[in-house]
Design a protein around this motif. Structure first.
Motif, PDB file in Angstrom:
ATOM      1  N   GLY A 241       0.824  -1.209   0.000  1.00  0.00           N
ATOM      2  CA  GLY A 241       0.000   0.000   0.000  1.00  0.00           C
ATOM      3  C   GLY A 241       0.855   1.255   0.000  1.00  0.00           C
ATOM      4  O   GLY A 241       1.228   1.750   1.059  1.00  0.00           O
ATOM      5  N   GLY A 246      -1.524   3.541  -3.417  1.00  0.00           N
ATOM      6  CA  GLY A 246      -2.057   2.297  -2.866  1.00  0.00           C
ATOM      7  C   GLY A 246      -1.395   1.053  -3.460  1.00  0.00           C
ATOM      8  O   GLY A 246      -1.809  -0.067  -3.149  1.00  0.00           O
ATOM      9  N   GLY A 272      -2.359  -1.427   3.845  1.00  0.00           N
ATOM     10  CA  GLY A 272      -2.520  -2.393   2.761  1.00  0.00           C
ATOM     11  C   GLY A 272      -2.432  -3.853   3.163  1.00  0.00           C
ATOM     12  O   GLY A 272      -2.927  -4.725   2.445  1.00  0.00           O
TER      13      GLY A 272
END
Ligand SMILES: *Cc1c(COP(=O)(O)O)cnc(C)c1O
Length: 465
Positions: A241, A246, A272
């Motif tokens: 992430g 992201g 993430g």
């Protein structure tokens, strides 16, 4: 004359007033009830009124109601509402009611989690949650978890463990001998590493100028093909992430290389890592079990209240030795939290995390994480349809990067959206250009919130034309 005893009498009275806590929690609760109606960011007036707090320390004890009234009036109004459904700044999660209630209940216990003997309930929940996390993230069974304040501290602890292990393998006890004259440690990471990784490198004496910074691809993923030769004195820091796009690094390819050479892989997966707990996004974290340490938190993607970081390490001895206060050993059979965190005294933050996991279960976690991703997709497709906006990242998780034709326009649009207060977004730089960062991170966000926010973006871009 006031004495210690009269002060005590006042305090006992406060404690025994049955409605005291209910009354004063009410303001916070009322604010929460308004979450959908509240602006994501405090009004100009509320910000101006913050000056009410600028007073010198009172010379004598004030009436307790006055103290709390000041906070209720001017504190509440100047707080930012991550629960509004339209707060998309940084990566700030909302709060699950079950976690909030568990926190509200347990603040009355005020537990210190340093040792099992100081708080048996905290020690029990820490070991239970550790087991759940190992399963949820598919980590090696030997993995231990430390419950810290956030991912910054998780990153710091993990690198301290890596440093301890790499030097111990060369017969150098870093706790005793320090870094001066120690064998060299190599650090390999990407130019897109999070700033808290940079901080963790500095705090651990690894020196940011010593780092082998690797270029990234157009999504911000480390270029695996540019990786230098690894060896047993190398720490490779990857991310699950990217804080802007992201994007996820390739843990499988790099993890395999690292395993062949004995390098230590650390994954910064603040928000993430939770992809691993879903069926639809799990592909993003493929190979995470090849790392030796992981950092994540509950307060972003999982929506626990703030102050919920997690450091996980498949080398328990290294983590405990790096953070230990008195020697390089672990007391078997007990769970003494202080061996896995930098602090000794620490509040029992595991309680809110336990409540979230216990309530959601595997299915609920999957729905939550995947739901945030779907909303990010909705935002991306709706904003693409508005003239003047382009989405510049692949929306693989919950982050959307939006750009206007010129940097000046992007900057003006950000200011205008912030002033409008329908939603809150911040800016960043991406591949040399200004972007608007949109992070969908609260369970309260609805498709309606996305639509309203896209409208606010439209108003902002047409306003300056
Ligand atoms: C937010 C974030 C951090 C820092 O986490 P805190 O919990 O704020 O300390 C580290 N790395 C990444 C990728 C992040 O998004």
């Amino acid at each position: 004359m006031r004495t210690f005893e009269t002060l005590q009498a006042e305090l006992f009275n406060q404690l025994q007033d049955q409605l005291f806590f209910a009354r004063h929690s009410q303001t916070g609760f009322e604010q929460l009830q308004e979450f959908g109606k509240r602006a994501a960011f405090p009004s100009e007036e509320a910000l101006t009124n913050l000056s009410r707090f600028e007073e010198s320390l009172p010379g004598s004890t004030d009436a307790i109601d006055d103290v709390l009234q000041l906070l209720a009036t001017h504190g509440s109004a100047a707080s930012t509402s991550y629960m509004s459904g339209r707060y998309f700044g940084f990566v700030n999660g909302g709060m699950l009611p079950v976690s909030l209630a568990a926190k509200a209940m347990s603040i009355f216990w005020d537990q210190n989690t340093a040792m099992e003997v100081i708080s048996p309930i905290s020690a029990k929940l820490e070991s239970v949650v550790q087991g759940w996390l190992v399963e949820l993230f598919g980590l090696p069974h030997i993995t231990v978890a430390g419950f810290v304040s956030g991912t910054s501290v998780s990153n710091f602890c993990a690198l301290a463990a890596a440093r301890w292990r790499i030097l111990a393998n060369q017969g150098w006890n870093v706790n005793a001998r320090g870094m001066h004259g120690a064998p060299a440690i190599r650090v390999v990471t990407s130019t897109q590493a999070h700033s808290t990784i940079v901080k963790a490198i500095s705090l651990n004496g690894l020196g940011t100028e010593q780092v082998e910074w690797i270029e990234v691809d157009n999504q911000g993923r480390i270029r695996a093909d540019l990786l230098p030769e690894l060896d047993a004195s190398t720490i490779v820091i990857l991310q699950a992430g990217n804080v802007n796009s992201g994007a996820f690094d390739d843990f499988q390819t790099i993890g395999e290389k690292a395993q062949e050479t004995g390098a230590w892989v650390h994954i910064d997966g603040a928000f993430g890592l939770w992809a691993q707990a879903t069926s639809s996004l799990k592909h993003l974290t493929r190979g995470i079990q090849l790392a030796t340490s992981w950092a994540t938190d509950g307060h972003k993607t999982l929506n626990t209240p703030y102050d919920s970081g997690l450091v996980m390490c498949a080398d328990p001895q290294a983590l405990a030795a790096a953070l230990h206060m008195s020697g390089d050993y672990i007391i078997e059979g007990t769970r003494d939290g202080m061996y896995y965190t930098p602090e000794m005294s620490r509040r029992s933050r595991v309680i809110e995390l336990w409540a979230a996991l216990r309530y959601l279960g595997r299915d609920g976690i999957d729905l939550l994480v995947h739901g945030l991703h779907l909303l990010a997709n909705q935002f991306a497709s709706q904003i693409e349809a508005v003239e003047g906006f382009t989405v510049v990242n692949e929306v693989v998780f919950n982050q959307v990067l939006v750009q206007c034709p010129k940097d000046e326009i992007t900057e003006r649009v950000i200011r205008s959206i912030q002033a409008d207060r329908t939603c809150w977004v911040g800016g960043s730089k991406w591949m040399g250009r200004k972007v608007i960062r949109v992070s969908i991170c609260s369970w309260t966000t609805t498709t309606e919130d996305i639509a309203r926010s896209v409208d606010a973006f439209s108003r902002a871009i047409t306003a300056g034309q």
